[in-house]
Design an enzyme around this catalytic site. Structure first.
Site, PDB file in Angstrom:
ATOM      1  N   PRO A  82       0.857  -1.184   0.000  1.00 16.19           N
ATOM      2  CA  PRO A  82       0.000   0.000   0.000  1.00 16.19           C
ATOM      3  C   PRO A  82       0.891   1.231   0.000  1.00 16.19           C
ATOM      4  O   PRO A  82       1.803   1.336   0.818  1.00 16.19           O
ATOM      5  CB  PRO A  82      -0.761  -0.116   1.330  1.00 16.19           C
ATOM      6  N   MET A  83       0.659   2.145  -0.925  1.00 13.88           N
ATOM      7  CA  MET A  83       1.458   3.377  -0.940  1.00 13.88           C
ATOM      8  C   MET A  83       0.554   4.575  -1.225  1.00 13.88           C
ATOM      9  O   MET A  83      -0.082   4.653  -2.289  1.00 13.88           O
ATOM     10  CB  MET A  83       2.562   3.287  -1.994  1.00 13.88           C
ATOM     11  N   ALA A  84       0.500   5.488  -0.245  1.00 11.51           N
ATOM     12  CA  ALA A  84      -0.317   6.689  -0.386  1.00 11.51           C
ATOM     13  C   ALA A  84       0.171   7.480  -1.601  1.00 11.51           C
ATOM     14  O   ALA A  84       1.376   7.627  -1.814  1.00 11.51           O
ATOM     15  CB  ALA A  84      -0.201   7.544   0.876  1.00 11.51           C
ATOM     16  N   CYS A  96       2.182   4.099   9.805  1.00 11.68           N
ATOM     17  CA  CYS A  96       2.454   5.386   9.152  1.00 11.68           C
ATOM     18  C   CYS A  96       3.266   6.294  10.085  1.00 11.68           C
ATOM     19  O   CYS A  96       2.861   6.560  11.214  1.00 11.68           O
ATOM     20  CB  CYS A  96       1.152   6.086   8.747  1.00 11.68           C
ATOM     21  N   GLY A 124       9.968  -4.274   3.018  1.00 13.23           N
ATOM     22  CA  GLY A 124      11.133  -3.417   3.180  1.00 13.23           C
ATOM     23  C   GLY A 124      12.328  -3.867   2.383  1.00 13.23           C
ATOM     24  O   GLY A 124      12.886  -4.935   2.618  1.00 13.23           O
ATOM     25  N   ASP A 125      12.687  -3.048   1.381  1.00  9.69           N
ATOM     26  CA  ASP A 125      13.927  -3.232   0.610  1.00  9.69           C
ATOM     27  C   ASP A 125      13.945  -4.504  -0.228  1.00  9.69           C
ATOM     28  O   ASP A 125      15.028  -5.000  -0.546  1.00  9.69           O
ATOM     29  CB  ASP A 125      15.153  -3.208   1.539  1.00  9.69           C
ATOM     30  N   GLY A 163       7.312  -2.545  -2.604  1.00 11.07           N
ATOM     31  CA  GLY A 163       6.804  -1.174  -2.606  1.00 11.07           C
ATOM     32  C   GLY A 163       7.491  -0.325  -3.649  1.00 11.07           C
ATOM     33  O   GLY A 163       7.172  -0.375  -4.836  1.00 11.07           O
ATOM     34  N   ARG A 164       8.493   0.428  -3.204  1.00 10.19           N
ATOM     35  CA  ARG A 164       9.120   1.420  -4.083  1.00 10.19           C
ATOM     36  C   ARG A 164       9.675   0.812  -5.370  1.00 10.19           C
ATOM     37  O   ARG A 164       9.645   1.455  -6.421  1.00 10.19           O
ATOM     38  CB  ARG A 164      10.216   2.161  -3.306  1.00 10.19           C
TER      39      ARG A 164
HETATM   40  C1  LIG Z   1       5.173   6.837  -1.247  1.00 12.83           C
HETATM   41  C2  LIG Z   1       4.910   5.818  -0.179  1.00 12.83           C
HETATM   42  C3  LIG Z   1       3.657   5.758   0.394  1.00 12.83           C
HETATM   43  C4  LIG Z   1       3.376   4.793   1.372  1.00 12.83           C
HETATM   44  N1  LIG Z   1       2.122   4.720   1.881  1.00 12.83           N
HETATM   45  C5  LIG Z   1       1.809   3.717   2.743  1.00 12.83           C
HETATM   46  C6  LIG Z   1       0.472   3.530   3.181  1.00 12.83           C
HETATM   47  O1  LIG Z   1      -0.461   4.250   2.785  1.00 12.83           O
HETATM   48  N2  LIG Z   1       0.239   2.532   4.070  1.00 12.83           N
HETATM   49  C7  LIG Z   1       1.242   1.708   4.529  1.00 12.83           C
HETATM   50  O2  LIG Z   1       0.978   0.803   5.321  1.00 12.83           O
HETATM   51  N3  LIG Z   1       2.516   1.843   4.099  1.00 12.83           N
HETATM   52  C8  LIG Z   1       2.816   2.816   3.212  1.00 12.83           C
HETATM   53  N4  LIG Z   1       4.088   2.915   2.743  1.00 12.83           N
HETATM   54  C9  LIG Z   1       5.108   1.930   3.178  1.00 12.83           C
HETATM   55  C10 LIG Z   1       5.184   0.768   2.180  1.00 12.83           C
HETATM   56  O3  LIG Z   1       3.985   0.037   2.147  1.00 12.83           O
HETATM   57  C11 LIG Z   1       6.356  -0.182   2.525  1.00 12.83           C
HETATM   58  O4  LIG Z   1       6.128  -0.792   3.761  1.00 12.83           O
HETATM   59  C12 LIG Z   1       7.695   0.558   2.566  1.00 12.83           C
HETATM   60  O5  LIG Z   1       7.828   1.410   1.445  1.00 12.83           O
HETATM   61  C13 LIG Z   1       8.881  -0.419   2.568  1.00 12.83           C
HETATM   62  O6  LIG Z   1       8.880  -1.234   1.440  1.00 12.83           O
HETATM   63  P1  LIG Z   1       9.802  -0.970   0.128  1.00 12.83           P
HETATM   64  O7  LIG Z   1      11.236  -0.913   0.590  1.00 12.83           O
HETATM   65  O8  LIG Z   1       9.515  -2.164  -0.731  1.00 12.83           O
HETATM   66  O9  LIG Z   1       9.377   0.315  -0.472  1.00 12.83           O
HETATM   67  C14 LIG Z   1       4.384   3.887   1.795  1.00 12.83           C
HETATM   68  C15 LIG Z   1       5.655   3.973   1.219  1.00 12.83           C
HETATM   69  C16 LIG Z   1       5.925   4.913   0.241  1.00 12.83           C
HETATM   70  C17 LIG Z   1       7.284   4.954  -0.381  1.00 12.83           C
END
Ligand SMILES: Cc1cc2nc3c(=O)[nH]c(=O)nc-3n(C[C@H](O)[C@H](O)[C@H](O)COP(=O)(O)O)c2cc1C
Length: 359
Positions: free
Chosen positions: A31-33, A115, A216-217, A239-240
């Protein structure tokens, strides 16, 4: 004793279950806002995510019938299984929101205890709840009692660096009714700096008897395999790495060549733009889409100057025209993609009437 599996032996196509919901692969789209719109989720499912998630939806916004917040509850037929994430701090309001999420057709209600953004934490929601176990458990219990769907919780490790609050609270959340937990093992204070400490994820897997999703990562197949093998988690969340890059999901899942050609990139981006305009309306989509131009066209796929040029253009149709001029063959790829899309009737853009309160 069971032999320790080599990282290469983890089968990412193996399905797993969150209570009675079958998740067909071991990849979950985060989930990413500001990112996880319907087009992002549908694309994620097409590229192999077994579960996709909405961005966090404000319970207060749902409670007040805010039109834009209600819009987050639009679910298309081809997104399932899908988790809708809610955030808030009042158990009763969260329960009411969970009922709306269930009515909208979600498969799972996810609760945000992760969050780190001040605007959210100062209201007692998000990661703050990790340090307020009583309230956190009341929220999970209220939500679990309100809906028949499985309830999941997504959390960070705690508020401060080195915190182990997630481990202290996890068994209580499960007891209160959480059917699965996702851990992004960074502190709220860390935001996105440093690295995700998946040794903590491994401890969490040992501690509770529900499936754990590791977030994460995770950016590559090797990393996904390593995290699954060393933590015992049921799935990894991406995510990213998936921003403007659905190909990473295919690369992780099937060891497919991750890098798409320019026609494929443009076709996916244009499809994404068209769907987003339909979902958000042209005005909102214009500014929303700008960051996606950079994400799709970056990674050395197109010249920097072209990316920069597109972000200056307001009109989405004009952006589309310039994209096709840069990769004319993309029209054929797009035509094929659109042909494979479900028909309009299968893609709900209206909300169920019950969410508007009938009438
Ligand atoms: C732009 C952005 C928005 C995010 N919004 C949310 C969100 O709405 N809810 C949530 O639980 N995590 C949110 N996250 C966290 C991600 O879900 C994830 O846990 C975090 O980015 C680590 O994973 P990654 O390294 O694969 O990016 C957000 C992360 C990013 C970068």
């Amino acid at each position: 004793m069971q032999a320790k599996r080599e990282p290469s032996q983890v089968d990412l196509h193996e399905s797993w279950w969150i209570r009675d919901v079958e998740i067909p692969t071991r990849l979950v789209l985060a989930p990413m806002a500001g990112v996880s719109v319907q087009a992002f989720r549908r694309q994620g499912r097409r590229y192999g995510a077994g579960l996709v998630c909405s961005e966090m939806v404000s319970c207060a916004g749902l409670h007040h019938g805010n039109e834009r917040t209600l819009g987050y509850l639009r679910i298309a037929g081809d997104e399932h299984p899908l988790a809708v994430q809610i955030f808030g701090s009042e158990p009763g309001v969260m329960a009411e929101a969970a009922r709306m999420v269930a009515d909208a057709g979600a498969d799972i209600v996810d609760i945000n205890f992760g969050c780190p953004v001040r605007k959210v934490t100062k209201t007692g929601a998000g990661a703050t709840l990790l340090e307020d176990p009583e309230r956190a458990c009341s929220i999970v219990a209220a939500v679990a009692a309100a809906v028949d769907l499985p309830v999941s919780v997504k959390m960070r490790r705690g508020l401060d660096d080195g915190s182990r609050a997630c481990l202290a609270i996890a068994p209580r959340l499960v007891e209160a009714g959480a059917a699965t937990l996702t851990l992004h093992p960074r502190s709220a204070k860390q935001m996105y700096t440093g690295t995700a400490d998946h040794a903590l994820t491994a401890e969490l897997v040992e501690l509770v008897d529900v499936p754990i999703i590791a977030s994460g990562d995770v950016t590559s197949r090797a990393r996904a395999q390593a995290v699954l093998a060393t933590t015992g988690a049921s799935a990894v969340m991406i995510g990213r790495a998936a921003q403007g890059n659905p190909w990473v999901l295919r690369e992780i899942l099937d060891a497919a060549d991750g890098e798409p050609g320019p026609e494929e990139v443009v076709a996916e981006l244009v499809l994404f733009m068209r769907e987003t305009v339909r979902e958000l309306g042209e005005r909102r989509a214009q500014s929303f889409l700008k960051k996606f131009y950079g994400w799709y066209l970056g990674r050395g796929r197109f010249p920097r100057a072209f990316k920069a040029e597109l972000t200056q253009v307001e009109d989405v149709e004009e952006v589309e025209r310039r994209l096709f001029a840069a990769a004319p063959g993309a029209r054929f790829v797009l035509a094929r993609l659109e042909e494979e899309q479900p028909t309009a009737e299968e893609v709900t853009l209206d909300l169920p009437i019950s969410i508007y309160g009938g009438g």
